[in-house]
Design a protein around this motif. Sequence first.
Motif, PDB file in Angstrom:
ATOM      1  N   THR A   1       0.843  -1.209   0.000  1.00 44.02           N
ATOM      2  CA  THR A   1       0.000   0.000   0.000  1.00 44.02           C
ATOM      3  C   THR A   1       0.872   1.250   0.000  1.00 44.02           C
ATOM      4  OG1 THR A   1      -1.736  -1.166   1.207  1.00 44.02           O
ATOM      5  CG2 THR A   1      -1.808   1.243   1.213  1.00 44.02           C
ATOM      6  N   THR A   2       1.897   1.231   0.857  1.00 42.74           N
ATOM      7  CA  THR A   2       2.817   2.370   0.924  1.00 42.74           C
ATOM      8  C   THR A   2       3.531   2.563  -0.418  1.00 42.74           C
ATOM      9  OG1 THR A   2       3.179   1.955   3.277  1.00 42.74           O
ATOM     10  CG2 THR A   2       4.787   3.342   2.152  1.00 42.74           C
ATOM     11  N   THR A   3       3.931   1.431  -1.018  1.00 44.10           N
ATOM     12  CA  THR A   3       4.623   1.501  -2.318  1.00 44.10           C
ATOM     13  C   THR A   3       3.711   2.073  -3.395  1.00 44.10           C
ATOM     14  OG1 THR A   3       5.963  -0.437  -1.729  1.00 44.10           O
ATOM     15  CG2 THR A   3       5.847   0.152  -4.058  1.00 44.10           C
ATOM     16  N   LYS A   4       2.421   1.655  -3.369  1.00 43.16           N
ATOM     17  CA  LYS A   4       1.464   2.185  -4.353  1.00 43.16           C
ATOM     18  C   LYS A   4       1.302   3.685  -4.194  1.00 43.16           C
ATOM     19  CE  LYS A   4      -1.357  -1.956  -5.137  1.00 43.16           C
ATOM     20  NZ  LYS A   4      -2.699  -2.565  -4.990  1.00 43.16           N
ATOM     21  N   LYS A   5       1.179   4.127  -2.931  1.00 46.26           N
ATOM     22  CA  LYS A   5       1.034   5.567  -2.679  1.00 46.26           C
ATOM     23  C   LYS A   5       2.279   6.313  -3.159  1.00 46.26           C
ATOM     24  CE  LYS A   5      -2.092   5.172   1.301  1.00 46.26           C
ATOM     25  NZ  LYS A   5      -2.250   5.422   2.757  1.00 46.26           N
ATOM     26  N   THR A   6       3.436   5.732  -2.828  1.00 40.90           N
ATOM     27  CA  THR A   6       4.692   6.367  -3.246  1.00 40.90           C
ATOM     28  C   THR A   6       4.784   6.420  -4.767  1.00 40.90           C
ATOM     29  OG1 THR A   6       5.779   5.504  -1.258  1.00 40.90           O
ATOM     30  CG2 THR A   6       7.205   6.262  -3.053  1.00 40.90           C
ATOM     31  N   LEU A   7       4.363   5.306  -5.421  1.00 33.63           N
ATOM     32  CA  LEU A   7       4.391   5.266  -6.884  1.00 33.63           C
ATOM     33  C   LEU A   7       3.456   6.307  -7.481  1.00 33.63           C
ATOM     34  CD1 LEU A   7       5.351   3.909  -9.471  1.00 33.63           C
ATOM     35  CD2 LEU A   7       3.491   2.252  -9.234  1.00 33.63           C
ATOM     36  N   ALA A   8       2.247   6.427  -6.910  1.00 37.44           N
ATOM     37  CA  ALA A   8       1.286   7.421  -7.409  1.00 37.44           C
ATOM     38  C   ALA A   8       1.855   8.827  -7.264  1.00 37.44           C
ATOM     39  CB  ALA A   8      -0.025   7.297  -6.657  1.00 37.44           C
ATOM     40  N   THR A   9       2.464   9.088  -6.093  1.00 41.84           N
ATOM     41  CA  THR A   9       3.075  10.405  -5.863  1.00 41.84           C
ATOM     42  C   THR A   9       4.208  10.645  -6.849  1.00 41.84           C
ATOM     43  OG1 THR A   9       2.535  10.255  -3.505  1.00 41.84           O
ATOM     44  CG2 THR A   9       4.196  11.866  -4.151  1.00 41.84           C
ATOM     45  N   THR A  10       5.004   9.598  -7.068  1.00 45.51           N
ATOM     46  CA  THR A  10       6.134   9.729  -7.991  1.00 45.51           C
ATOM     47  C   THR A  10       5.645   9.994  -9.417  1.00 45.51           C
ATOM     48  OG1 THR A  10       7.421   8.184  -6.640  1.00 45.51           O
ATOM     49  CG2 THR A  10       8.189   8.573  -8.885  1.00 45.51           C
ATOM     50  N   VAL A  11       4.597   9.269  -9.822  1.00 48.75           N
ATOM     51  CA  VAL A  11       4.036   9.472 -11.174  1.00 48.75           C
ATOM     52  C   VAL A  11       3.517  10.901 -11.321  1.00 48.75           C
ATOM     53  CG1 VAL A  11       2.157   8.808 -12.736  1.00 48.75           C
ATOM     54  CG2 VAL A  11       3.484   7.044 -11.537  1.00 48.75           C
ATOM     55  N   LYS A  12       2.822  11.378 -10.293  1.00 41.65           N
ATOM     56  CA  LYS A  12       2.286  12.743 -10.342  1.00 41.65           C
ATOM     57  C   LYS A  12       3.416  13.754 -10.427  1.00 41.65           C
ATOM     58  CE  LYS A  12      -1.020  15.776  -8.062  1.00 41.65           C
ATOM     59  NZ  LYS A  12      -1.955  15.929  -6.915  1.00 41.65           N
ATOM     60  N   GLU A  13       4.454  13.549  -9.619  1.00 40.48           N
ATOM     61  CA  GLU A  13       5.600  14.453  -9.669  1.00 40.48           C
ATOM     62  C   GLU A  13       6.278  14.402 -11.039  1.00 40.48           C
ATOM     63  OE1 GLU A  13       8.103  13.310  -6.464  1.00 40.48           O
ATOM     64  OE2 GLU A  13       6.875  14.270  -4.904  1.00 40.48           O
ATOM     65  N   LEU A  14       6.348  13.166 -11.590  1.00 38.78           N
ATOM     66  CA  LEU A  14       6.951  13.020 -12.918  1.00 38.78           C
ATOM     67  C   LEU A  14       6.140  13.772 -13.966  1.00 38.78           C
ATOM     68  CD1 LEU A  14       9.055  11.726 -14.754  1.00 38.78           C
ATOM     69  CD2 LEU A  14       7.583   9.701 -14.924  1.00 38.78           C
TER      70      LEU A  14
ATOM     71  N   THR B   1       7.442  16.760 -16.106  1.00 40.34           N
ATOM     72  CA  THR B   1       7.395  16.667 -17.574  1.00 40.34           C
ATOM     73  C   THR B   1       6.700  17.886 -18.168  1.00 40.34           C
ATOM     74  OG1 THR B   1       7.318  14.251 -17.448  1.00 40.34           O
ATOM     75  CG2 THR B   1       6.612  15.263 -19.522  1.00 40.34           C
ATOM     76  N   ALA B   2       5.564  18.271 -17.552  1.00 36.83           N
ATOM     77  CA  ALA B   2       4.840  19.457 -18.027  1.00 36.83           C
ATOM     78  C   ALA B   2       5.717  20.702 -17.890  1.00 36.83           C
ATOM     79  CB  ALA B   2       3.543  19.631 -17.235  1.00 36.83           C
ATOM     80  N   ARG B   3       6.427  20.786 -16.781  1.00 43.00           N
ATOM     81  CA  ARG B   3       7.307  21.935 -16.569  1.00 43.00           C
ATOM     82  C   ARG B   3       8.431  21.943 -17.609  1.00 43.00           C
ATOM     83  NH1 ARG B   3       8.739  25.788 -13.127  1.00 43.00           N
ATOM     84  NH2 ARG B   3      10.942  26.235 -12.776  1.00 43.00           N
ATOM     85  N   ALA B   4       8.970  20.741 -17.887  1.00 39.70           N
ATOM     86  CA  ALA B   4      10.031  20.652 -18.893  1.00 39.70           C
ATOM     87  C   ALA B   4       9.516  21.071 -20.266  1.00 39.70           C
ATOM     88  CB  ALA B   4      10.584  19.216 -18.950  1.00 39.70           C
ATOM     89  N   GLU B   5       8.288  20.619 -20.604  1.00 38.86           N
ATOM     90  CA  GLU B   5       7.702  21.012 -21.893  1.00 38.86           C
ATOM     91  C   GLU B   5       7.469  22.516 -21.945  1.00 38.86           C
ATOM     92  OE1 GLU B   5       4.196  18.695 -22.220  1.00 38.86           O
ATOM     93  OE2 GLU B   5       5.248  16.830 -22.783  1.00 38.86           O
TER      94      GLU B   5
END
Length: 250
Positions: free
Chosen positions: A65-78, A82-86
Amino acid sequence: MLIRISLIIAIVAGLAAAGLGFVKVKEKITATMVERDEEQKQKEAAQKERDATKKTLKKTEEDLTTTKKTLATTVKELETQTARAEDLDKQKTDLTTQLTTAKGERDTAQQKLAAWDLIGLSPDQVKATIVDLKKTREQREAFASENKIISRKNTELQSKIEDLIGSNRDPELPVGLKGQVVAVDPKYDFVVLNIGGNQGVLERGVMLVNRRGKLIAKVRVASVTPDRSVANVLPESKQGEIMEGDQVIY
């Protein structure tokens, strides 16, 4: 006596047999107890292992569960990065375009400045020259307009003179003159055109009436106003009925 001895032997033999049976029973009971204790130990060990497995499974689920939350946060940050880079890439492209445009404008300005330097005139002199040039152009346009008016008047007079002296020659109208039929009187066979003296129409001028490239009739101008003219239909040229919207050309 013999009987007593036999009884004693029988009793002793029975006791011995009973003792032997007791020993075997005791051994069996002891073995059973050992097996029971061993099974109990195995059961307790299995219970402990199960509890440990449950704890491990629970911890694994919590970690997942913690890993899923961390992954979701990481994806959102990514996605944010990415949007900022574009956006930064777009800003870079826009800035590059602006810089290129600015350089081009600078080079053009330098070229113009160099050209003015070659002319040897001050800005005030250049402005005065431009004003004079504008006046000259206006005068030329005024002369050209007057010449057109004079030429049109001359043509009109020539047409009237030829009409008075009975000339059979049709007056020449401006080449490429075009207009439209805006009204038709089928009873008296005349039409009203949306072109007049301002467009170069002359009295007695002959024009062709066509519809979608097909000749319908010829008309001769009877009267002219600045933006309208009335023309009579030439009967011998009629190949169909003239309608509003038909095109007239010379």
